[in-house]
Write an enzyme that holds these catalytic residues in place. Structure first.
Site, PDB file in Angstrom:
ATOM      1  N   ARG A 195      14.598  31.115  22.012  1.00  0.00           N
ATOM      2  CA  ARG A 195      14.676  29.724  22.480  1.00  0.00           C
ATOM      3  C   ARG A 195      15.767  28.962  21.741  1.00  0.00           C
ATOM      4  O   ARG A 195      15.894  29.059  20.522  1.00  0.00           O
ATOM      5  CB  ARG A 195      13.326  29.037  22.248  1.00  0.00           C
ATOM      6  CG  ARG A 195      13.395  27.536  22.394  1.00  0.00           C
ATOM      7  CD  ARG A 195      12.062  26.871  22.183  1.00  0.00           C
ATOM      8  NE  ARG A 195      12.254  25.605  21.503  1.00  0.00           N
ATOM      9  CZ  ARG A 195      11.328  24.677  21.370  1.00  0.00           C
ATOM     10  NH1 ARG A 195      10.114  24.881  21.832  1.00  0.00           N
ATOM     11  NH2 ARG A 195      11.588  23.560  20.743  1.00  0.00           N
ATOM     12  N   HIS A 251       5.111  21.271  29.923  1.00  0.00           N
ATOM     13  CA  HIS A 251       5.015  22.709  30.169  1.00  0.00           C
ATOM     14  C   HIS A 251       3.804  23.283  29.445  1.00  0.00           C
ATOM     15  O   HIS A 251       3.192  22.621  28.593  1.00  0.00           O
ATOM     16  CB  HIS A 251       6.310  23.439  29.806  1.00  0.00           C
ATOM     17  CG  HIS A 251       6.745  23.276  28.379  1.00  0.00           C
ATOM     18  ND1 HIS A 251       7.359  22.128  27.913  1.00  0.00           N
ATOM     19  CD2 HIS A 251       6.655  24.105  27.308  1.00  0.00           C
ATOM     20  CE1 HIS A 251       7.629  22.272  26.637  1.00  0.00           C
ATOM     21  NE2 HIS A 251       7.206  23.448  26.221  1.00  0.00           N
TER      22      HIS A 251
HETATM   23  C1  OGA Z   1       7.935  26.285  23.337  1.00  0.00           C
HETATM   24  C2  OGA Z   1       7.078  26.781  24.388  1.00  0.00           C
HETATM   25  C3  OGA Z   1       7.301  28.413  26.144  1.00  0.00           C
HETATM   26  C4  OGA Z   1       7.142  29.895  26.316  1.00  0.00           C
HETATM   27  O1  OGA Z   1       8.693  27.082  22.778  1.00  0.00           O
HETATM   28  O2  OGA Z   1       7.904  25.082  23.046  1.00  0.00           O
HETATM   29  O3  OGA Z   1       6.250  26.044  24.868  1.00  0.00           O
HETATM   30  O4  OGA Z   1       7.189  30.340  27.478  1.00  0.00           O
HETATM   31  N1  OGA Z   1       7.300  28.040  24.802  1.00  0.00           N
HETATM   32  O5  OGA Z   1       6.982  30.635  25.335  1.00  0.00           O
HETATM   33 MN    MN Z   2       6.818  23.926  24.204  1.00  0.00          MN
END
Ligand code: OGA
Ligand code: MN
Length: 300
Positions: free
Chosen positions: A291, A275
Site C-alpha cells: 500500500r 472501505h
Molecule cells: C488499509 C486497509 C485494505 C485491504 O490498508 O487501510 O483498509 O484490502 N486495507 O487490505
Molecule cells: Mn483502511
C-alpha cells in the site's frame, strides 16, 4: 419496516453522474463496476504513463472514487512514482514498522499462511481521519491472495449524503465531528500479533459534510472507527444519528465489493468513501498487499 409503495422513485443522483462521465476519455476507458462507485481501467501500464493519460486518470479517480487496474507489474519504486501523480507520498503515522526496508513509503499488509486472522480493517472506515489532513487516497497492489477471500468493499459517501432528506442534510451541514484514534488503538493492542501502538494522537475536529475539492460534490465525512461524537454533543446523543448515517452509507446498493486477483492495483479516494476488508480468509490463505498513500488537504 417496508417502505410505503406510494413513495415516488427518484433516480439516484450518483447514477446520472456516472453516466455523464463514462468513456469521455481519449487515452483510457473507465468502465463502471457498480451503480455508484468504482471503474475498471484495462489496457493501461501504470509503470509507463504519459501526461495526457495521467490527466485522464486523475479525472476518472475524482469522479469514480475507485479505479481498478488489473494485471499490473510494478516495482516498489514504480508504485511510489504512480502514487505521486495524485499527491505527496506519505508514510502511515502509526504503523511505521511494517514497511519495505528498501522503500519505506510502501506499507506491507500481510496475512501470513498459518496466521490466525489479522482483523484490523474489518470495520467500515476511512483512513487516518484522526489526522488534521487525512490522506487523499491509497493505492493497494495485490502481490498474493487466494481470489474470493479477503475482498475489499467500498461505499460512496457522496451517494449516502444525496440519499438523505433535505431536513437531515441541513442539520448535518451545520455540524462538525470529533475524530480520534483511541478506538483503533484499543482494537490494535487487543491482538497480541499486532505491534503495540503506545501514543494516541490528539483529537481533531472535521466538518460532518465535506466538499470534494475536484468535483464540488458534497459528501458525508464520518466513520465508525475514528468519529467519536458530534462537536458539542455527548457520545450517547451522537451515536444513534451516526449509526443511521452508517446504515445509509453501507446499503448494498451503495457498495462496490472488489474480489482480488494477483496483479490488481486498486486505488481509492479516501475523502469520498469508506472501505472494509472482509476477514473471511482461513489460516491457509496468504494475502499480501503493498500500500502507498497520497497526502490530502484539510477537509472543508
Ligand atoms: C488499509 C486497509 C485494505 C485491504 O490498508 O487501510 O483498509 O484490502 N486495507 O487490505
Ligand atoms: Mn483502511
Amino acid at each position: 419496516m417496508l417502505r410505503a409503495t406510494t413513495e415516488a422513485f427518484e433516480m439516484p443522483a450518483a447514477i446520472t453522474t456516472i453516466d455523464a462521465h463514462q468513456n469521455r476519455y481519449r487515452r483510457i476507458r473507465a468502465e463502471p463496476v457498480s451503480g455508484v462507485v468504482g471503474a475498471r481501467v484495462d489496457d493501461v501500464d501504470l509503470a509507463a504513463l504519459d501526461a495526457e493519460t495521467v490527466g485522464e486518470l486523475r479525472h476518472a479517480f475524482a469522479h469514480h472514487g475507485v479505479l481498478v487496474f488489473p494485471a499490473q507489474h510494478l516495482t516498489p519504486a514504480q508504485q511510489v512514482a504512480f502514487t505521486r501523480h495524485f499527491g505527496e507520498v506519505e508514510q502511515h503515522p502509526l504503523y511505521r514498522t511494517a514497511t519495505l526496508p528498501e522503500q519505506p513509503e510502501i506499507l506491507v499488509l500481510e496475512h501470513k499462511t498459518g496466521q490466525f486472522i489479522n482483523g484490523r480493517n474489518d470495520v467500515w472506515h476511512a483512513d487516518i481521519t484522526f489526522a488534521e489532513r487525512p490522506p487523499l487516497g491509497s493505492v493497494l497492489y495485490c502481490k498474493d491472495t487466494r481470489s474470493g477471500f479477503g475482498d475489499t468493499l467500498f461505499c460512496s459517501m457522496g451517494a449516502a449524503y444525496e440519499a438523505l432528506s433535505p431536513g437531515l442534510r441541513k442539520l448535518l451541514d451545520g455540524l462538525r465531528a470529533v475524530h480520534g484514534a483511541a478506538r483503533m488503538v484499543a482494537r490494535n493492542n487487543a491482538q497480541t500479533y499486532n505491534l503495540r501502538i503506545d501514543d494516541v494522537p490528539d483529537e481533531v475536529v472535521h466538518p460532518v459534510v465535506r466538499t470534494h475539492p475536484e468535483t464540488g460534490r458534497r459528501m458525508l465525512f464520518v466513520n465508525p472507527i475514528y468519529t467519536l461524537r458530534f462537536e458539542g454533543w455527548t457520545e450517547a446523543e451522537s451515536q444513534p444519528l451516526l449509526d443511521h448515517l452508517y446504515a445509509v452509507a453501507t446499503r448494498p446498493e451503495n457498495v462496490y465489493r472488489h474480489r482480488w486477483a494477483v496483479g490488481d492495483v486498486v486505488m481509492f479516494d479516501n475523502r469520498a468513501l469508506m472501505h472494509y476488508v472482509a476477514v473471511d480468509y482461513a489460516p491457509s490463505v496468504h494475502r499480501l498487499m503493498h500500500r502507498t498513500t497520497a497526502a490530502g488537504d484539510r477537509p472543508r
